[in-house]
Design an enzyme around this catalytic site. Structure first.
Site, PDB file in Angstrom:
ATOM      1  N   MET B  95       0.810  -1.222   0.000  1.00 41.96           N
ATOM      2  CA  MET B  95       0.000   0.000   0.000  1.00 41.96           C
ATOM      3  C   MET B  95       0.846   1.276   0.000  1.00 41.96           C
ATOM      4  SD  MET B  95      -3.035  -1.089  -0.343  1.00 41.96           S
ATOM      5  CE  MET B  95      -4.179   0.225   0.126  1.00 41.96           C
ATOM      6  N   ILE B  97       2.970   4.057  -2.849  1.00 40.75           N
ATOM      7  CA  ILE B  97       3.327   4.400  -4.222  1.00 40.75           C
ATOM      8  C   ILE B  97       4.848   4.334  -4.340  1.00 40.75           C
ATOM      9  CG2 ILE B  97       3.346   6.257  -5.939  1.00 40.75           C
ATOM     10  CD1 ILE B  97       0.579   7.077  -4.816  1.00 40.75           C
ATOM     11  N   HIS B 114      -3.971  -5.347 -10.225  1.00 41.01           N
ATOM     12  CA  HIS B 114      -5.004  -4.350  -9.939  1.00 41.01           C
ATOM     13  C   HIS B 114      -6.372  -4.998 -10.154  1.00 41.01           C
ATOM     14  CE1 HIS B 114      -6.551  -0.249  -9.567  1.00 41.01           C
ATOM     15  NE2 HIS B 114      -7.431  -0.598 -10.476  1.00 41.01           N
TER      16      HIS B 114
END
Lengths: 205, 205
Positions: B95, B97, B114
């Site tokens: 979790m 970026i 995804h």
């Protein structure tokens, strides 16, 4: 009987699929009129051959805004009994954006088909967008028109596999086959009152 | 043998599917390390049970920018032989970026999954987005990470039908089943050198 108008700008292959399906499946629909914004649209002759009345409402050089033009369309619709209570409208390659006023007058009675799995790849050159992006699946979407472009409640979608060597053209061809299947099916469901709409979601009963 | 690192933040069910599949299908992959940014990630114990080393690189309260944090990750990767020439990285519910610097160092060697048919429904609360939109099909996407979020070259997608009475939870469950199928398959294809990348498109040979 529901009165149906189909709006086209070109060959109108989805128009043809719908008209043939109405006859073949004896749907409770009167195909009242096919309207083109272009006088040379090939779909006009096809519609006439299938025994459907045609009208032309030329858009090129039209002075006035979108709603002014759409009012001319609505005048024709009413002449053929395609009213907001007793009719509905299928967009089949009609290359114009519909005004919000027209959408509101015929709320949830204007259908469109889009050659992608919306919300992916809205707008134009849709199959090229899909090929260029490199998706492994695309497809097509029949939806009700709302006040924005390609965003209305979805009625049916169909999935099409994208092959590694697909071009926009080869993909478009396979998607079109599915369009010709799901658009008539959506029309049938609509005519039979089988589409329940709540908010932006549809349920098929 | 390729050295694989899997990055997790929680249970890491895709991690588990990948690790089990590597063993079962005897893939030419050394599952070198599982790294979590959260010390209490349940996937850590699962990885250990499967005989895979684990590391924690705590992100909470970390002073420094994304790249500073990612450098700590890369230090761990290198310690386990997961280099840009001899390793690759799977994000499995990690979790955070990833910084562009990390992406560039491990160009086309970081995979992600995804739970939607990208480019539709990127970002978070993905299955809820799909249900709220009213799509009739969703799915999941394994893709290579690029410098933006959810946009890299697609390796495999799987389609999942959305039912009229689906909630985000029921849909997520069915999509997850497909994730557990296609993510290990993408890892296998990668390890076998079967993924050809040109621009943002992939071909599977």
């Amino acid at each position: 009987m529901l009165n149906l108008a189909i709006l086209i700008s070109g060959r109108g292959s989805n128009m043809e699929a719908i008209l043939k399906s109405i006859k073949k499946k004896k749907m409770p629909i009167n195909p009242a009129v096919v309207i083109s914004n272009k006088p040379d649209a090939k779909g006009l002759k096809i519609a006439e051959k299938l025994g459907v009345k045609t009208e032309i409402v030329i858009s090129k050089g039209f002075k006035g805004d979108r709603w002014d033009y759409d009012k001319k369309i609505i005048t024709v619709l009413k002449r053929y009994g395609v009213t907001p209570t007793n009719g509905f409208v299928c967009l089949a390659g009609f290359m114009r954006i519909i005004s919000p006023q027209f959408i509101r007058k015929y709320k949830n009675r204007i259908m469109n088909i889009h050659p992608a799995l919306l919300p992916a790849f809205s707008g134009l050159e849709v199959q090229k967008q899909a090929v260029d992006y490199g998706v492994k699946y695309s497809g097509c979407t029949v939806h009700l028109a709302d006040e924005r472009v390609d965003t209305g409640p979805i009625i049916i979608q169909a999935v099409v596999k994208v092959n590694d060597n697909d071009t926009a053209e080869t993909l478009a061809k396979r998607i079109l086959k599915q369009e010709h299947r799901i658009y008539p099916e959506a029309v049938r469901l609509f005519a039979k009152g089988k589409i329940k709409i709540s908010g932006r979601k549809t349920k098929i009963s």
